[in-house]
Design a protein around this motif. Structure first.
Motif, PDB file in Angstrom:
ATOM      1  N   LEU A  26       0.826  -1.210   0.000  1.00  0.00           N
ATOM      2  CA  LEU A  26       0.000   0.000   0.000  1.00  0.00           C
ATOM      3  C   LEU A  26       0.859   1.259   0.000  1.00  0.00           C
ATOM      4  CD1 LEU A  26      -2.816  -1.123   2.443  1.00  0.00           C
ATOM      5  CD2 LEU A  26      -2.991  -0.798  -0.029  1.00  0.00           C
ATOM      6  N   ASP A  27       1.984   1.234   0.715  1.00  0.00           N
ATOM      7  CA  ASP A  27       2.898   2.380   0.677  1.00  0.00           C
ATOM      8  C   ASP A  27       3.434   2.586  -0.739  1.00  0.00           C
ATOM      9  OD1 ASP A  27       2.522   2.810   3.355  1.00  0.00           O
ATOM     10  OD2 ASP A  27       4.439   1.949   3.990  1.00  0.00           O
ATOM     11  N   GLY A  28       3.770   1.475  -1.419  1.00  0.00           N
ATOM     12  CA  GLY A  28       4.269   1.577  -2.785  1.00  0.00           C
ATOM     13  C   GLY A  28       3.212   2.087  -3.745  1.00  0.00           C
ATOM     14  N   VAL A  29       1.979   1.630  -3.574  1.00  0.00           N
ATOM     15  CA  VAL A  29       0.883   2.115  -4.418  1.00  0.00           C
ATOM     16  C   VAL A  29       0.674   3.612  -4.207  1.00  0.00           C
ATOM     17  CG1 VAL A  29      -1.608   1.964  -4.805  1.00  0.00           C
ATOM     18  CG2 VAL A  29      -0.263  -0.127  -4.552  1.00  0.00           C
ATOM     19  N   GLN A  30       0.784   4.045  -2.959  1.00  0.00           N
ATOM     20  CA  GLN A  30       0.628   5.469  -2.663  1.00  0.00           C
ATOM     21  C   GLN A  30       1.726   6.293  -3.322  1.00  0.00           C
ATOM     22  OE1 GLN A  30       1.012   6.705   1.509  1.00  0.00           O
ATOM     23  NE2 GLN A  30      -0.823   7.952   1.250  1.00  0.00           N
ATOM     24  N   ARG A  31       2.950   5.757  -3.361  1.00  0.00           N
ATOM     25  CA  ARG A  31       4.042   6.476  -4.022  1.00  0.00           C
ATOM     26  C   ARG A  31       3.771   6.660  -5.511  1.00  0.00           C
ATOM     27  NH1 ARG A  31       7.200   3.553  -0.258  1.00  0.00           N
ATOM     28  NH2 ARG A  31       7.467   1.801  -1.689  1.00  0.00           N
ATOM     29  N   LEU A  32       2.972   5.775  -6.080  1.00  0.00           N
ATOM     30  CA  LEU A  32       2.589   5.913  -7.486  1.00  0.00           C
ATOM     31  C   LEU A  32       1.496   6.961  -7.682  1.00  0.00           C
ATOM     32  CD1 LEU A  32       2.417   2.139  -8.502  1.00  0.00           C
ATOM     33  CD2 LEU A  32       4.098   3.800  -9.322  1.00  0.00           C
ATOM     34  N   GLY A  33       0.968   7.477  -6.574  1.00  0.00           N
ATOM     35  CA  GLY A  33      -0.148   8.405  -6.667  1.00  0.00           C
ATOM     36  C   GLY A  33      -1.460   7.706  -6.938  1.00  0.00           C
ATOM     37  N   LEU A  34      -1.529   6.422  -6.564  1.00  0.00           N
ATOM     38  CA  LEU A  34      -2.714   5.621  -6.823  1.00  0.00           C
ATOM     39  C   LEU A  34      -3.270   5.073  -5.514  1.00  0.00           C
ATOM     40  CD1 LEU A  34      -1.333   3.560  -9.853  1.00  0.00           C
ATOM     41  CD2 LEU A  34      -2.827   5.564  -9.972  1.00  0.00           C
ATOM     42  N   ALA A  35      -4.382   4.391  -5.610  1.00  0.00           N
ATOM     43  CA  ALA A  35      -4.982   3.689  -4.479  1.00  0.00           C
ATOM     44  C   ALA A  35      -5.662   2.443  -5.012  1.00  0.00           C
ATOM     45  CB  ALA A  35      -5.991   4.579  -3.752  1.00  0.00           C
ATOM     46  N   LEU A  36      -5.742   1.419  -4.175  1.00  0.00           N
ATOM     47  CA  LEU A  36      -6.450   0.214  -4.594  1.00  0.00           C
ATOM     48  C   LEU A  36      -7.918   0.532  -4.844  1.00  0.00           C
ATOM     49  CD1 LEU A  36      -5.079  -2.663  -2.316  1.00  0.00           C
ATOM     50  CD2 LEU A  36      -4.510  -2.167  -4.697  1.00  0.00           C
ATOM     51  N   GLU A  37      -8.455  -0.073  -5.903  1.00  0.00           N
ATOM     52  CA  GLU A  37      -9.858   0.115  -6.254  1.00  0.00           C
ATOM     53  C   GLU A  37     -10.509  -1.248  -6.448  1.00  0.00           C
ATOM     54  OE1 GLU A  37     -10.056   2.499  -9.731  1.00  0.00           O
ATOM     55  OE2 GLU A  37      -9.094   4.258  -8.816  1.00  0.00           O
ATOM     56  N   PRO A  38     -11.831  -1.324  -6.265  1.00  0.00           N
ATOM     57  CA  PRO A  38     -12.518  -2.594  -6.528  1.00  0.00           C
ATOM     58  C   PRO A  38     -12.225  -3.089  -7.943  1.00  0.00           C
ATOM     59  CG  PRO A  38     -13.986  -1.066  -5.410  1.00  0.00           C
ATOM     60  CD  PRO A  38     -12.750  -0.284  -5.759  1.00  0.00           C
ATOM     61  N   GLY A  39     -11.937  -4.360  -8.062  1.00  0.00           N
ATOM     62  CA  GLY A  39     -11.600  -4.932  -9.359  1.00  0.00           C
ATOM     63  C   GLY A  39     -10.114  -5.033  -9.613  1.00  0.00           C
ATOM     64  N   ASP A  40      -9.289  -4.397  -8.760  1.00  0.00           N
ATOM     65  CA  ASP A  40      -7.839  -4.507  -8.916  1.00  0.00           C
ATOM     66  C   ASP A  40      -7.372  -5.916  -8.556  1.00  0.00           C
ATOM     67  OD1 ASP A  40      -7.578  -1.909  -9.716  1.00  0.00           O
ATOM     68  OD2 ASP A  40      -6.813  -1.154  -7.803  1.00  0.00           O
ATOM     69  N   VAL A  41      -6.259  -6.310  -9.159  1.00  0.00           N
ATOM     70  CA  VAL A  41      -5.608  -7.579  -8.837  1.00  0.00           C
ATOM     71  C   VAL A  41      -4.156  -7.285  -8.483  1.00  0.00           C
ATOM     72  CG1 VAL A  41      -4.916  -9.859  -9.672  1.00  0.00           C
ATOM     73  CG2 VAL A  41      -7.111  -8.886 -10.388  1.00  0.00           C
ATOM     74  N   VAL A  42      -3.713  -7.773  -7.342  1.00  0.00           N
ATOM     75  CA  VAL A  42      -2.331  -7.614  -6.901  1.00  0.00           C
ATOM     76  C   VAL A  42      -1.606  -8.938  -7.128  1.00  0.00           C
ATOM     77  CG1 VAL A  42      -0.803  -7.167  -4.938  1.00  0.00           C
ATOM     78  CG2 VAL A  42      -2.929  -5.863  -5.196  1.00  0.00           C
ATOM     79  N   VAL A  43      -0.474  -8.873  -7.829  1.00  0.00           N
ATOM     80  CA  VAL A  43       0.336 -10.061  -8.099  1.00  0.00           C
ATOM     81  C   VAL A  43       1.641  -9.926  -7.329  1.00  0.00           C
ATOM     82  CG1 VAL A  43       1.413 -11.507  -9.858  1.00  0.00           C
ATOM     83  CG2 VAL A  43      -0.672 -10.224 -10.399  1.00  0.00           C
ATOM     84  N   VAL A  44       1.941 -10.909  -6.501  1.00  0.00           N
ATOM     85  CA  VAL A  44       3.128 -10.875  -5.647  1.00  0.00           C
ATOM     86  C   VAL A  44       3.965 -12.114  -5.938  1.00  0.00           C
ATOM     87  CG1 VAL A  44       3.978 -10.639  -3.291  1.00  0.00           C
ATOM     88  CG2 VAL A  44       1.730  -9.743  -3.880  1.00  0.00           C
ATOM     89  N   THR A  45       5.265 -11.928  -6.078  1.00  0.00           N
ATOM     90  CA  THR A  45       6.117 -13.075  -6.355  1.00  0.00           C
ATOM     91  C   THR A  45       6.234 -13.980  -5.136  1.00  0.00           C
ATOM     92  OG1 THR A  45       8.106 -11.834  -5.754  1.00  0.00           O
ATOM     93  CG2 THR A  45       7.489 -11.848  -8.077  1.00  0.00           C
ATOM     94  N   GLN A  46       6.414 -15.245  -5.413  1.00  0.00           N
ATOM     95  CA  GLN A  46       6.509 -16.252  -4.356  1.00  0.00           C
ATOM     96  C   GLN A  46       7.616 -15.939  -3.370  1.00  0.00           C
ATOM     97  OE1 GLN A  46       9.447 -18.561  -5.153  1.00  0.00           O
ATOM     98  NE2 GLN A  46       9.472 -18.859  -2.936  1.00  0.00           N
ATOM     99  N   LYS A  47       8.755 -15.487  -3.860  1.00  0.00           N
ATOM    100  CA  LYS A  47       9.897 -15.289  -2.968  1.00  0.00           C
ATOM    101  C   LYS A  47       9.615 -14.215  -1.927  1.00  0.00           C
ATOM    102  CE  LYS A  47      13.823 -16.192  -4.628  1.00  0.00           C
ATOM    103  NZ  LYS A  47      15.038 -16.191  -5.462  1.00  0.00           N
TER     104      LYS A  47
END
Length: 211
Positions: A26-47
Motif C-alpha cells: 500500500l505504501d508503494g501504491v501510494q508512491r505511485l499516486g494511486l490507491a487500490l480500487e474494486p476490481g484490482d488484482v495484486v500479483v506478488v512473487t513467491q519469494k
C-alpha cells in the motif's frame, strides 16, 4: 472490452521474516499516486511471500543424507541443497546436470521443488515455496482489505520452466478473490463441435506481471 493497466510497485525493501507485505504494498501504491480500487488484482512473487513467512532455511545446519549425497555427486549439486529439495518433494521426476525436476508436496512439477538459492540474503540460505500458497494469498488479501477497505484479487506467482521450451514463464501458484480457472468444456466451438478439454488458466495469465 475493458483495457488492462499494469503498475509495478516501486521502493520495496529487502523482505525479512515478519514483514507486513500489505503495508509495504500500500505504501508503494501510494508512491505511485494511486490507491487500490474494486476490481484490482495484486500479483506478488513467491519469494517475497516466502521471505515474509520465514520460509528461509540456512544450509549450514542441514545434514545431507546418503541419498542426497549420492544424487548431489551424480548431478554436480550441493548435497545439502539436494537434501532440502528432497524434504520438499514427494518424488523425483527427472535428473539433469545441476537440476532436479520434482513433484512438490503441493503437487507442482518444477525445478528443485522451488527451493531457490538466488536472492536469498546470503550465500548459505535457500528460500522454500509457501507451505499453503492459497492460504497465503487469502491472508494477504484480508490484510490489504483491513488496511485499505478494498479486497483486491490476489495472485502469488513463481517462475517455472516448461518442457521442451527455453526460458521460464510466470505461473500462479496461489490465488484468492479471483477466478483461477474457466471451464470451456461443453461450450460450442467452431464447426458445430463442442469443446471437450479446454480449461483456461486465468490466474496464470494475470500472473505474468508480478511486483
Amino acid at each position: 472490452m475493458n483495457p488492462v493497466s499494469i503498475f509495478p510497485v516501486p521502493g520495496l525493501p529487502e523482505i525479512v521474516n515478519g514483514a507486513s507485505l500489505a503495508t509495504l504494498i500500500l505504501d508503494g501504491v501510494q508512491r505511485l499516486g494511486l490507491a487500490l480500487e474494486p476490481g484490482d488484482v495484486v500479483v506478488v512473487t513467491q519469494k517475497v511471500v516466502s521471505k515474509a513467512e520465514g520460509r528461509v532455511r540456512s544450509l549450514e545446519g542441514v545434514v545431507a543424507s546418503p541419498r542426497a549425497i549420492e544424487i548431489g555427486n551424480r548431478i554436480g549439486f550441493d548435497a545439502r541443497h539436494v537434501e532440502v529439495i528432497l524434504s520438499e518433494s514427494v518424488r523425483i521426476v527427472r535428473e539433469a546436470p545441476r537440476v532436479l525436476i520434482t513433484e512438490t508436496r503441493h503437487g507442482f512439477i518444477c525445478a528443485n521443488a522451488g527451493v531457490d538459492r538466488s536472492n536469498t540474503g546470503g550465500r548459505e540460505f535457500v528460500v522454500l515455496l509457501p507451505e499453503r500458497p492459497d492460504e497465503s494469498a487469502r491472508r494477504l488479501r484480508e490484510s490489504l482489505r483491513e488496511r485499505s477497505g478494498v479486497a483486491p484479487g490476489l495472485i502469488i506467482s513463481d517462475s517455472f520452466g516448461r518442457p521442451w521450451r527455453e526460458g521460464q514463464v510466470n505461473v500462479a501458484i496461489g490465488a484468492a478473490g479471483v477466478l483461477a480457472l474457466r471451464d470451456y468444456r461443453g461450450q460450442p466451438g467452431s464447426g458445430n463441435r463442442s469443446v471437450s478439454v479446454s480449461l483456461g488458466q486465468l490466474a496464470g495469465r494475470v500472473g505474468v506481471g508480478p511486483i
